[in-house]
Design a protein around this motif. Structure first.
Motif, PDB file in Angstrom:
ATOM      1  N   THR A 124      -0.982  10.523  -2.476  1.00 13.45           N
ATOM      2  CA  THR A 124      -0.800  11.601  -1.509  1.00 13.45           C
ATOM      3  C   THR A 124       0.191  11.132  -0.446  1.00 13.45           C
ATOM      4  N   ALA A 125       0.683  12.048   0.326  1.00 18.30           N
ATOM      5  CA  ALA A 125       1.648  11.708   1.376  1.00 18.30           C
ATOM      6  C   ALA A 125       0.927  11.039   2.539  1.00 18.30           C
ATOM      7  N   VAL A 126       1.619  10.153   3.213  1.00 17.67           N
ATOM      8  CA  VAL A 126       1.092   9.548   4.433  1.00 17.67           C
ATOM      9  C   VAL A 126       1.042  10.630   5.502  1.00 17.67           C
ATOM     10  N   LEU A 141       6.853   8.987   2.470  1.00 13.72           N
ATOM     11  CA  LEU A 141       5.971   7.859   2.204  1.00 13.72           C
ATOM     12  C   LEU A 141       4.777   8.332   1.401  1.00 13.72           C
ATOM     13  N   ARG A 142       4.467   7.619   0.313  1.00  8.89           N
ATOM     14  CA  ARG A 142       3.325   7.963  -0.539  1.00  8.89           C
ATOM     15  C   ARG A 142       2.317   6.827  -0.491  1.00  8.89           C
ATOM     16  N   ARG A 143       1.037   7.187  -0.609  1.00 12.96           N
ATOM     17  CA  ARG A 143      -0.026   6.179  -0.631  1.00 12.96           C
ATOM     18  C   ARG A 143      -1.087   6.609  -1.628  1.00 12.96           C
ATOM     19  N   GLU A 144      -1.837   5.649  -2.135  1.00 12.95           N
ATOM     20  CA  GLU A 144      -2.968   5.951  -3.010  1.00 12.95           C
ATOM     21  C   GLU A 144      -4.139   6.415  -2.151  1.00 12.95           C
ATOM     22  N   GLN A 145      -4.994   7.232  -2.737  1.00 17.12           N
ATOM     23  CA  GLN A 145      -6.158   7.708  -2.008  1.00 17.12           C
ATOM     24  C   GLN A 145      -7.262   6.657  -2.033  1.00 17.12           C
ATOM     25  N   THR A 146      -8.142   6.694  -1.039  1.00 16.13           N
ATOM     26  CA  THR A 146      -9.226   5.721  -0.937  1.00 16.13           C
ATOM     27  C   THR A 146     -10.429   6.180  -1.755  1.00 16.13           C
ATOM     28  N   ARG A 190       0.793  -1.227   0.000  1.00 15.69           N
ATOM     29  CA  ARG A 190       0.000   0.000   0.000  1.00 15.69           C
ATOM     30  C   ARG A 190       0.823   1.274   0.000  1.00 15.69           C
ATOM     31  N   VAL A 191       2.071   1.208   0.440  1.00 13.53           N
ATOM     32  CA  VAL A 191       2.873   2.414   0.643  1.00 13.53           C
ATOM     33  C   VAL A 191       4.160   2.302  -0.149  1.00 13.53           C
ATOM     34  N   LYS A 192       4.588   3.434  -0.705  1.00 21.19           N
ATOM     35  CA  LYS A 192       5.816   3.469  -1.494  1.00 21.19           C
ATOM     36  C   LYS A 192       6.717   4.566  -0.946  1.00 21.19           C
TER      37      LYS A 192
END
Length: 64
Positions: free
Chosen positions: A48-50, A22-27, A13-15
Motif C-alpha cells: 500500500t502507499a505510505v 512510496l510503497r510499503r508492505e502491510q502489517t 521497508r519502503v520502495k
C-alpha cells in the motif's frame, strides 16, 4: 561535509515506485495467522502507499 547515509531500516521497508510514490508492505501478516480470519489475511495482502503525513519523514530518512 560527510555524505548522508540513508536509514538502513527504512530502506528495507519502503520502495520507491517509478512515478516517485512510496510503497510499503502491510502489517500483521507475519505470524499468528491461524487466529486471523481468511478475509482479514486477504485484505492485508500486497503493498500500500505510505501515508501522506509520513511521506516527508520517510523521504528524509531515505535521503530523497
Amino acid at each position: 561535509m560527510p555524505k548522508f547515509k540513508p536509514h538502513s531500516g527504512m530502506k528495507k521497508r519502503v520502495k520507491l515506485t517509478g512515478s516517485g510514490k512510496l510503497r510499503r508492505e502491510q502489517t500483521n501478516r507475519r505470524h499468528l495467522l491461524e487466529v486471523k480470519s481468511s478475509a482479514r489475511k486477504r485484505r492485508l495482502e500486497g503493498s500500500t502507499a505510505v501515508s501522506k503525513n509520513d511521506v516527508p519523514r520517510v523521504k528524509k530518512m531515505l535521503g530523497l
